[in-house]
Design an enzyme around this catalytic site. Sequence first.
Site, PDB file in Angstrom:
ATOM      1  N   GLU A 172       0.817  -1.212   0.000  1.00  0.00           N
ATOM      2  CA  GLU A 172       0.000   0.000   0.000  1.00  0.00           C
ATOM      3  C   GLU A 172       0.856   1.269   0.000  1.00  0.00           C
ATOM      4  O   GLU A 172       0.656   2.191   0.798  1.00  0.00           O
ATOM      5  CB  GLU A 172      -0.976  -0.019   1.188  1.00  0.00           C
ATOM      6  CG  GLU A 172      -1.912  -1.222   1.140  1.00  0.00           C
ATOM      7  CD  GLU A 172      -2.975  -1.258   2.233  1.00  0.00           C
ATOM      8  OE1 GLU A 172      -2.711  -0.747   3.328  1.00  0.00           O
ATOM      9  OE2 GLU A 172      -4.058  -1.819   1.974  1.00  0.00           O
ATOM     10  N   ASP A 205      -8.271  -9.178   4.240  1.00  0.00           N
ATOM     11  CA  ASP A 205      -7.989  -8.082   5.160  1.00  0.00           C
ATOM     12  C   ASP A 205      -9.060  -7.996   6.250  1.00  0.00           C
ATOM     13  O   ASP A 205      -9.903  -7.100   6.210  1.00  0.00           O
ATOM     14  CB  ASP A 205      -7.948  -6.765   4.339  1.00  0.00           C
ATOM     15  CG  ASP A 205      -7.451  -5.599   5.163  1.00  0.00           C
ATOM     16  OD1 ASP A 205      -6.963  -5.822   6.277  1.00  0.00           O
ATOM     17  OD2 ASP A 205      -7.561  -4.457   4.690  1.00  0.00           O
ATOM     18  N   GLU A 265     -12.354  -2.473  12.172  1.00  0.00           N
ATOM     19  CA  GLU A 265     -12.350  -1.747  10.904  1.00  0.00           C
ATOM     20  C   GLU A 265     -13.511  -2.168   9.999  1.00  0.00           C
ATOM     21  O   GLU A 265     -14.236  -1.325   9.480  1.00  0.00           O
ATOM     22  CB  GLU A 265     -11.009  -1.966  10.191  1.00  0.00           C
ATOM     23  CG  GLU A 265     -10.965  -1.301   8.833  1.00  0.00           C
ATOM     24  CD  GLU A 265      -9.631  -1.458   8.117  1.00  0.00           C
ATOM     25  OE1 GLU A 265      -8.684  -2.026   8.716  1.00  0.00           O
ATOM     26  OE2 GLU A 265      -9.530  -1.014   6.961  1.00  0.00           O
TER      27      GLU A 265
END
Length: 608
Positions: A235, A314, A342
């Site tokens: 990323e 993820d 998240e």
Amino acid sequence: MNLWLSGLKEAVPAEVKTPAELARFELSHVFPEKTVTLTEDPAMGEGYRIETMTDGSLHITGGRTGLLYGAYRLILDRLCREAVTVPAESFPKYGLRMINCWDNPDGSIERGYAGKSLFFKNGKLSPDPERIRELGRLLASVGLNVLCINNVNVHFPAQLLLEDDLPSLAALAEAFRPFGIRLMLSVDFSQPMRSGIPTADPLDPAVREWWKKTAARVWDALPDLAGFLVKADSEGRPGPFSYGRNHADGANMLAEAVEPYGGVIVWRCFVYNCRQDWRDTATDRPKAAWEHYAFLDGQFADNVILQVKHGPFDFQVREPLSPLLLGMKKTNLAMELQLAQEYTGHQIDLYTMIPMWKELYEELPEDNIMSLAAVSNLGDDTNYTGHPLAAVNLYTFGLLAWDPSADPETSVARWCRLTYGFASAEEKTLTKLLLSSRRIYEKYTAPLGIGWMVNPHEHYGPNPSGYEYDLWGTYHKADRNAVGIDRTEKGTGYLSQYPEEIRKKYEDPETCPDLYLLFYHRLPYTFRMRDGRTLIQRIYDDHFEGLEESRAMAEKLLALPFPEPDAGVIRERMEKQLYNAREWCDIINTFFHRLSGIPDEHGRKIYD
Ligand code: GCV
């Protein structure tokens, strides 16, 4: 406010400097009537043994921190109003039981849902000593021993931690020492370039020398620093790929620098193409970690630990175990979990994780990994975790990292008792609600393992095609006939990364466990599930049930006698959860209904 340690009325004084002093301090308050004696046996390390002596007093033998863990064992049993179980002997399963904070120097927290950083403010380390002692006590009470305080995305000025900020860092390390907690730092792989070196190539002698000198300086200031945590080539982070090197080259170079001080390099395996063209069907993101690392098995230095997210994507609600955790037999591995919610409700929706973690262990032999890490759910909110009930995830993570055979029901029930001290019926209700919360959340969000379908970037709330034409490799490809991606050998081949017995379990949609069906297979909406329902009907049913169950959960939860301020926060968050659950239910059902044109067999309201 000290969460599950609310039974400990005396704050830990600043004068307490060692784990043994802390153990004595805590015991003197909880066992005032009884003498508890301590003998340090360095050979026991973090382990302890508790015995009853002939005069009825208790005796703990343990290593430096083992004494403290033994003391907390006695204390938590006592606070739980349970007979103290002796003789008892215990050693942690994993040597490094780590919390990874994604805190930035400006005080923000990446994926933080409980306020600002407990460590940083305005570009500097500026912890509140009292809160550090409270936090240290919480972590130590469940056996956690490593705290990485800064974000794996190392943005400037976090690099200064290895430079001008070393003295403040040393002071923080000292504050955590009585609790047996060692710090770890996330480092920027390209940091040598800040010192005028034109490259960060791990095989370049100047780069290697820079890291060696830096490690010497850092460990001089923090002799018990656990090591460095590294996110590289992921990323947008710098890494060895820029120099044509692989990740063993990168990790081993750092490992050599920290080895003289007993440091470890925890190297994250979250590496994938985050610029994927959605038209590209040859790339399947879950395959990425295996492709980058499996061939390097056996090539990492002894003090390198590869930290692998539990699933290949993820931290979705349901993902299979990452194949890397099964396939790299000659490499030190850590499994990375995420306490920060998240994708699992932002510490607004209730989501107790231990049932999910136990499912991972059904396929993961305990000895495949040597360490367990979790992304922190902490912040400077008064209750530390935003939602008071989210603290159960921190507590149970500690128990699991000490002993992966920890039983979910007992662990959650004990957390309830320690935190609220309810009467037995109420404790049972709360335990049950917490244990069911993950499945309820799963039912009203993305169906049957398909994942994602969230609002992009923010990751809260439904948006079925939010990521569909984006760069992140997270596609469901729903059309009017079918949904999902075939990840078997006939499809992307992801399933081939697993050992035979796992392949067999998932490869045939007729026998694949329902909850993983859309992770592994592309199926028509008319596909018959084993219980006779069609796939589309199962999707509708799950969503209506999830919404109904969340309403029933709210009713039961809000009837419990939580004290203030928790009661108010729980009520406020539950209202938001109910709104979220309704949005998810209606949007997902409407999305599939509009695509498929197939009505709900039970005629419930779905929007045209
Ligand atoms: C710290 C996901 C999150 C990022 C996080 C990343 C990681 O992509 O959305 O915020 O970055 O995982 O684990 O490195």
